[in-house]
Design a protein around this motif. Structure first.
Motif, PDB file in Angstrom:
ATOM      1  N   GLU A   6       1.041  -1.334  -0.007  1.00 44.15           N
ATOM      2  CA  GLU A   6      -0.067   0.370  -0.117  1.00 44.15           C
ATOM      3  C   GLU A   6       0.839   1.380  -0.025  1.00 44.15           C
ATOM      4  O   GLU A   6       1.938   1.108   0.135  1.00 44.15           O
ATOM      5  CB  GLU A   6      -0.758  -0.432   1.185  1.00 44.15           C
ATOM      6  N   GLY A   9      -1.104   6.760   2.124  1.00 43.99           N
ATOM      7  CA  GLY A   9      -1.402   7.369   2.869  1.00 43.99           C
ATOM      8  C   GLY A   9      -1.016   8.456   3.081  1.00 43.99           C
ATOM      9  O   GLY A   9      -0.089   9.323   3.096  1.00 43.99           O
ATOM     10  N   LEU A  20      -5.582   5.695  -1.820  1.00 40.39           N
ATOM     11  CA  LEU A  20      -4.393   4.962  -1.853  1.00 40.39           C
ATOM     12  C   LEU A  20      -4.624   4.447  -2.714  1.00 40.39           C
ATOM     13  O   LEU A  20      -5.249   4.200  -3.269  1.00 40.39           O
ATOM     14  CB  LEU A  20      -5.086   4.330  -0.225  1.00 40.39           C
ATOM     15  N   TRP A  36     -10.305  -3.469   0.159  1.00 42.51           N
ATOM     16  CA  TRP A  36      -9.478  -2.574   1.705  1.00 42.51           C
ATOM     17  C   TRP A  36     -10.383  -2.491   2.702  1.00 42.51           C
ATOM     18  O   TRP A  36     -11.719  -2.549   2.870  1.00 42.51           O
ATOM     19  CB  TRP A  36      -9.454  -0.668   1.576  1.00 42.51           C
ATOM     20  N   TYR A  93      -4.583   1.707   7.260  1.00 41.65           N
ATOM     21  CA  TYR A  93      -5.672   0.883   5.757  1.00 41.65           C
ATOM     22  C   TYR A  93      -4.588  -0.046   5.060  1.00 41.65           C
ATOM     23  O   TYR A  93      -3.481  -0.047   5.006  1.00 41.65           O
ATOM     24  CB  TYR A  93      -6.099   1.975   4.842  1.00 41.65           C
ATOM     25  N   THR A 120      -0.523   1.229   5.267  1.00 40.66           N
ATOM     26  CA  THR A 120      -0.949   2.543   5.804  1.00 40.66           C
ATOM     27  C   THR A 120      -1.664   3.597   5.929  1.00 40.66           C
ATOM     28  O   THR A 120      -2.941   2.954   6.218  1.00 40.66           O
ATOM     29  CB  THR A 120      -0.458   3.376   3.543  1.00 40.66           C
TER      30      THR A 120
END
Length: 126
Positions: A6, A9, A20, A36, A93, A120
């Protein structure tokens, strides 16, 4: 096994936006169900948005109308566009993918997914 990474962020004020991205490598497959998830301190990991094999999407009620999920199978990427962010969106996330061997159907449940990225951080200040 697919590897997920990822990015995107950061910190933003309430009402702002972030995007993202998740890059998939390894045993990628366009029929993966991907999604996600997020996890705030002291809380369980929850589904935010998923995109199924044929492009259908599912969103948590808390993000409907504000978040958009998309995928680019040619580039093996998954994205989450987050608009009108709120302090309660603050969390780590995670990008997730479901093994094709489990079939194309999935719901926004942690147990429906097999591969996870490192996460992230998204921080939204009021």
């Amino acid at each position: 096994q697919v590897q997920l990474l990822e990015s995107g962020g950061g910190s933003v004020q309430a009402g702002g936006s972030l995007r993202l991205s998740c890059a998939a490598s390894g045993n990628t497959h366009s029929n993966y169900c991907m999604g996600w998830f997020r996890q705030a301190p002291g809380k369980e990991r929850e589904g935010v948005a998923i995109i199924r094999s044929f492009g259908t999407t599912l969103f948590a009620d808390s993000v409907k109308g504000r978040f958009t999920i998309s995928r680019d199978n040619a580039k093996n990427t998954l994205s989450l566009q987050m608009n009108s962010l709120k302090p309660e969106d603050t969390a780590m996330y995670y990008c997730a993918a479901r093994s094709p061997s489990r079939g194309p159907g999935c719901q926004a449940r942690v147990t429906d997914f097999d591969a996870w990225g490192q996460g992230t951080q998204v921080t939204v200040s009021s």
